[in-house]
Design a protein around this motif. Structure first.
Motif, mmCIF file in Angstrom:
data_model
loop_
_atom_site.group_PDB
_atom_site.id
_atom_site.type_symbol
_atom_site.label_atom_id
_atom_site.label_comp_id
_atom_site.label_asym_id
_atom_site.label_seq_id
_atom_site.Cartn_x
_atom_site.Cartn_y
_atom_site.Cartn_z
ATOM 1 N N GLU A 41 0.846 -1.179 0.000
ATOM 2 C CA GLU A 41 0.000 0.000 0.000
ATOM 3 C C GLU A 41 0.887 1.237 0.000
ATOM 4 N N THR A 61 -6.393 -0.853 1.741
ATOM 5 C CA THR A 61 -6.630 -0.647 0.322
ATOM 6 C C THR A 61 -5.286 -0.874 -0.364
ATOM 7 N N GLN A 179 -5.844 1.301 -4.631
ATOM 8 C CA GLN A 179 -5.553 2.705 -4.376
ATOM 9 C C GLN A 179 -5.548 3.577 -5.629
ATOM 10 N N SER A 184 -10.293 6.247 -4.534
ATOM 11 C CA SER A 184 -9.767 5.875 -3.224
ATOM 12 C C SER A 184 -9.253 7.089 -2.479
#
Length: 187
Positions: A41, A61, A179, A184
């Motif tokens: 991430e 995410t 992402q 997002s």
């Protein structure tokens, strides 16, 4: 036939359109030691124009999976390179296209044919410094219709060495919470 218990993270195999994965990636900086196949991430920026990534946790995410990194001299005066894993601070290559599909192993036997199309979380485990490979897997205990899980199950891997009814079968998954998609939240 029993499947080999060999977690090795997430390996890009093709795009959602059916096009083959051809090795594309983007460069980031590793915010911690990372291993081939780790899901990551975004965590910030390094001040030199690169975004920083870290190993993802369950419920994060996701950005994508580690597919390589810059070679780093061993520092012992020889031409040897330390390539087994990506050390913190090293430029790391991430397969980060939101339409990529990845192959990974499930951690149990809970995912059966009826699970295809459902969502699941990732199992986070430290990678191997001996092999450089990730030990991340699909968490087969977390199957749900909820869209808050990180992965969507696309299909079982269709190979003779993959018994979909046995423990540690391999599946193709898509990042469900990406992402770079669906507006997002930034980091």
């Amino acid at each position: 036939m029993a499947n080999t218990d060999n977690p090795n993270g997430f390996r890009p195999v093709q795009y959602l359109s059916g096009a083959p994965y051809t090795g594309s990636y983007n460069k980031y900086v590793a915010g911690e030691n990372l291993f081939l196949g780790d899901m990551v991430e975004l965590t910030g920026a390094d001040g030199d124009g690169y975004a920083v990534v870290a190993r993802a946790e369950a419920n994060d995410t996701l950005l994508g999976a580690v597919v390589g990194w810059d070679a780093v001299p061993s520092g012992n005066g020889s031409a040897a390179l330390e390539n087994l894993y990506c050390a913190s601070g090293t430029v790391v290559y991430i397969a980060d296209n939101p339409d990529l599909l990845f192959e990974a192993q499930q951690d149990d036997t809970d995912i059966l044919d009826a699970g295809i199309g459902l969502n699941a979380q990732i199992v986070v485990a430290a990678g191997s410094t001996a092999t450089g490979k990730s030990n991340m897997e699909i968490d087969s205990d977390t199957l749900a219709t909820t869209n808050t899980h990180e992965l969507q199950l696309v299909r079982f891997v269709d190979r003779e060495d993959n018994d979909r009814t046995a423990a540690n079968s391999r599946l193709v998954v898509k990042i469900n919470k990406h992402q770079r998609a669906n507006g997002s939240t930034g980091v």
